[in-house]
Design an enzyme around this catalytic site. Sequence first.
Site, PDB file in Angstrom:
ATOM      1  N   ARG A  53       0.830  -1.201   0.000  1.00 41.83           N
ATOM      2  CA  ARG A  53       0.000   0.000   0.000  1.00 41.83           C
ATOM      3  C   ARG A  53       0.869   1.257   0.000  1.00 41.83           C
ATOM      4  O   ARG A  53       1.920   1.294   0.645  1.00 41.83           O
ATOM      5  CB  ARG A  53      -0.917   0.022   1.220  1.00 41.83           C
ATOM      6  CG  ARG A  53      -1.957  -1.093   1.212  1.00 41.83           C
ATOM      7  CD  ARG A  53      -2.809  -1.058   2.457  1.00 41.83           C
ATOM      8  NE  ARG A  53      -2.033  -1.396   3.648  1.00 41.83           N
ATOM      9  CZ  ARG A  53      -2.544  -1.461   4.879  1.00 41.83           C
ATOM     10  NH1 ARG A  53      -3.817  -1.187   5.077  1.00 41.83           N
ATOM     11  NH2 ARG A  53      -1.782  -1.779   5.896  1.00 41.83           N
ATOM     12  N   ASP A  55       0.897   5.627   0.505  1.00 42.45           N
ATOM     13  CA  ASP A  55       0.173   6.689   1.196  1.00 42.45           C
ATOM     14  C   ASP A  55      -0.333   7.744   0.222  1.00 42.45           C
ATOM     15  O   ASP A  55       0.025   7.756  -0.959  1.00 42.45           O
ATOM     16  CB  ASP A  55       1.096   7.356   2.220  1.00 42.45           C
ATOM     17  CG  ASP A  55       1.461   6.439   3.371  1.00 42.45           C
ATOM     18  OD1 ASP A  55       0.642   5.564   3.712  1.00 42.45           O
ATOM     19  OD2 ASP A  55       2.561   6.595   3.935  1.00 42.45           O
ATOM     20  N   TYR A 113      11.926   1.492  -3.500  1.00 40.83           N
ATOM     21  CA  TYR A 113      11.429   2.857  -3.599  1.00 40.83           C
ATOM     22  C   TYR A 113      12.539   3.793  -4.074  1.00 40.83           C
ATOM     23  O   TYR A 113      13.726   3.535  -3.841  1.00 40.83           O
ATOM     24  CB  TYR A 113      10.943   3.370  -2.243  1.00 40.83           C
ATOM     25  CG  TYR A 113       9.607   2.855  -1.786  1.00 40.83           C
ATOM     26  CD1 TYR A 113       8.432   3.561  -2.039  1.00 40.83           C
ATOM     27  CD2 TYR A 113       9.502   1.658  -1.069  1.00 40.83           C
ATOM     28  CE1 TYR A 113       7.202   3.100  -1.599  1.00 40.83           C
ATOM     29  CE2 TYR A 113       8.270   1.188  -0.618  1.00 40.83           C
ATOM     30  CZ  TYR A 113       7.123   1.921  -0.895  1.00 40.83           C
ATOM     31  OH  TYR A 113       5.919   1.460  -0.461  1.00 40.83           O
ATOM     32  N   ARG A 200      10.274   7.726   4.021  1.00 41.42           N
ATOM     33  CA  ARG A 200      10.221   9.181   4.179  1.00 41.42           C
ATOM     34  C   ARG A 200      10.886   9.640   5.474  1.00 41.42           C
ATOM     35  O   ARG A 200      11.480  10.720   5.530  1.00 41.42           O
ATOM     36  CB  ARG A 200       8.777   9.655   4.098  1.00 41.42           C
ATOM     37  CG  ARG A 200       8.177   9.494   2.706  1.00 41.42           C
ATOM     38  CD  ARG A 200       6.658   9.612   2.715  1.00 41.42           C
ATOM     39  NE  ARG A 200       6.223  10.899   3.235  1.00 41.42           N
ATOM     40  CZ  ARG A 200       4.950  11.147   3.573  1.00 41.42           C
ATOM     41  NH1 ARG A 200       4.017  10.198   3.457  1.00 41.42           N
ATOM     42  NH2 ARG A 200       4.620  12.337   4.029  1.00 41.42           N
TER      43      ARG A 200
END
Length: 264
Positions: A53, A55, A113, A200
């Site tokens: 998932r 954000d 990522y 992040r």
Amino acid sequence: MGIEYDGSEFSGWQRLNKRGTPERRHEPTVQAAVEGALSFVAGGPVDVVCAGRTDAGVHASAQVVHFDGPAGREPRSWVLGASSRLPPSVCVRWCVPVTDDFHARFSARARRYRYSILNRPVRPALQRQYLSWERRALDAGAMHRAAQALVGEHDFSAFRTVHCQAPHPRRQLHEIRVIRDGEVVAVEVQANAFLHHMVRNIVGSLLLVGRGEHSESWVGELLAGRDRTVAGPTAPSAGLVFLGPRYPAQWGLPVEVELAEAAP
């Protein structure tokens, strides 16, 4: 199925409403859009399971989902039919049949990522939805060296949001690189799985090292201390792209989501 999307206009991947009910006002999700498109092609309800998932505001170049569809439809029909019913910010890139024991989430052995930062005095106009912005000069080399303390299996509590629902904070980080290409500093990271906001939060701490506010050893100290309150801030969502999960070659998926031989 491999899906590409611009997450700017979505409240994340996960559907916020029950299946078959209208989405919450002003809260569209990628999952709801994809399921709606596939259901149109299938002529009946289709539920999808994703690899990971994302954000609100986070993008994906190769999100992977699996679903059970009616027999007799070719992969090309799924790709073209679904894409024709999706908004411009979402497209289906490829579709392949898999055996019943494949699972988009549990069959994945890694996720990857990329976080991109425009490092110049003036904010971006072009590509602004895909870039974070840092006006102060960054030392990408120092950021890269500091990040190497995170490689391996560790307790990543220092980089975990308080809202994380994972049962434990241990993750195995396979690789992390910080590279500069002109005015853009990119952080690429691969792990077996990630905690909520983990990438992040790591980037937020590395930025403080890159600006010279902390030493290169500080990131390792944060990791050992396991205290989120003393780590850097959460970096904005706009710069983050989910490059996709990684699967063993046995599944016959496109090479972009295949686990490299050198990876754990």
